[in-house]
Design a protein around this motif. Sequence first.
Motif, short mmCIF file in Angstrom:
data_model
loop_
_atom_site.label_atom_id
_atom_site.label_comp_id
_atom_site.label_asym_id
_atom_site.label_seq_id
_atom_site.Cartn_x
_atom_site.Cartn_y
_atom_site.Cartn_z
N ALA A 170 33.22 18.68 -34.70
CA ALA A 170 33.98 17.51 -35.18
C ALA A 170 34.16 16.50 -34.06
CB ALA A 170 35.34 17.96 -35.72
N LEU A 171 34.47 16.98 -32.85
CA LEU A 171 34.62 16.06 -31.72
C LEU A 171 33.29 15.42 -31.33
CD1 LEU A 171 37.16 17.82 -29.35
CD2 LEU A 171 37.41 15.62 -30.48
N LEU A 172 32.23 16.18 -31.42
CA LEU A 172 30.91 15.66 -31.08
C LEU A 172 30.57 14.45 -31.96
CD1 LEU A 172 28.55 16.33 -29.17
CD2 LEU A 172 27.56 17.67 -31.02
N PHE A 173 30.86 14.58 -33.24
CA PHE A 173 30.54 13.50 -34.17
C PHE A 173 31.64 12.44 -34.24
CE2 PHE A 173 27.71 16.86 -35.58
CZ PHE A 173 26.52 16.16 -35.66
N GLY A 174 32.90 12.81 -33.98
CA GLY A 174 33.99 11.86 -34.13
C GLY A 174 34.51 11.26 -32.84
N SER A 182 30.92 7.32 -27.78
CA SER A 182 30.08 8.18 -28.59
C SER A 182 29.38 9.21 -27.71
CB SER A 182 29.03 7.35 -29.34
OG SER A 182 28.16 8.20 -30.04
N LEU A 183 29.38 10.45 -28.17
CA LEU A 183 28.71 11.51 -27.42
C LEU A 183 27.28 11.73 -27.88
CD1 LEU A 183 31.59 14.15 -27.34
CD2 LEU A 183 31.01 12.42 -25.65
N LEU A 184 26.91 11.08 -28.95
CA LEU A 184 25.59 11.28 -29.50
C LEU A 184 24.61 10.16 -29.13
CD1 LEU A 184 26.66 12.56 -33.00
CD2 LEU A 184 25.92 13.91 -31.04
#
Length: 185
Positions: A170-174, A182-184
């Motif tokens: 959830a944290l990765l996407f949010g 953004s982590l992505l």
Amino acid sequence: MDRMLLGLLLFFGVHALPLLGGVRQRLIDTFGRPGYLALFSLGSLVGLWLMIEGYALIDNRILWSPLSFGRSLAQALMPLALILVVAAYLPTLTRRYLRHPMLIGVGLWASVHLLANGDLASTLIFAPFLVYALLDMAFSRPRKTLIPHPKPQLLYDLLALIVGLIAFGALLFGHGLLFGVSLLA
């Protein structure tokens, strides 16, 4: 910066109350256990909210160059940090064998974020958490928990693993939506 500092003072002030001899028990006697836990939680949440709001208002002045692999390191270690935090609140074997899984998780979270970010705002938010986690681990005394737990079981460790990984996902996407980074990307 005032909002972040107020949030830090509120959050860590609430967390320092149990360390002040007898204050925790007097508050429990006054408000009852549920009332104390509600006030503790409310103070913590308001402090966190003020810190997050204040973080967004601080300029991104760079204090040092973060590690070139800091972001990758954070993404690699954050699942472990989240699993440890979850394990602290369940009757896990992890909790039985690690004296402070929540503080270790918070210290790990703060450390990897300090290594991945060299800006003023990140330093102001993550350094106090790291210092608090280290000091609390060093000076804490065993005390009776207010949350009763049954006998530790491996099943709860598996649950902590699953919930920690879901929280990481959830944290990765949010993360971008919640914190502006953004982590992505």
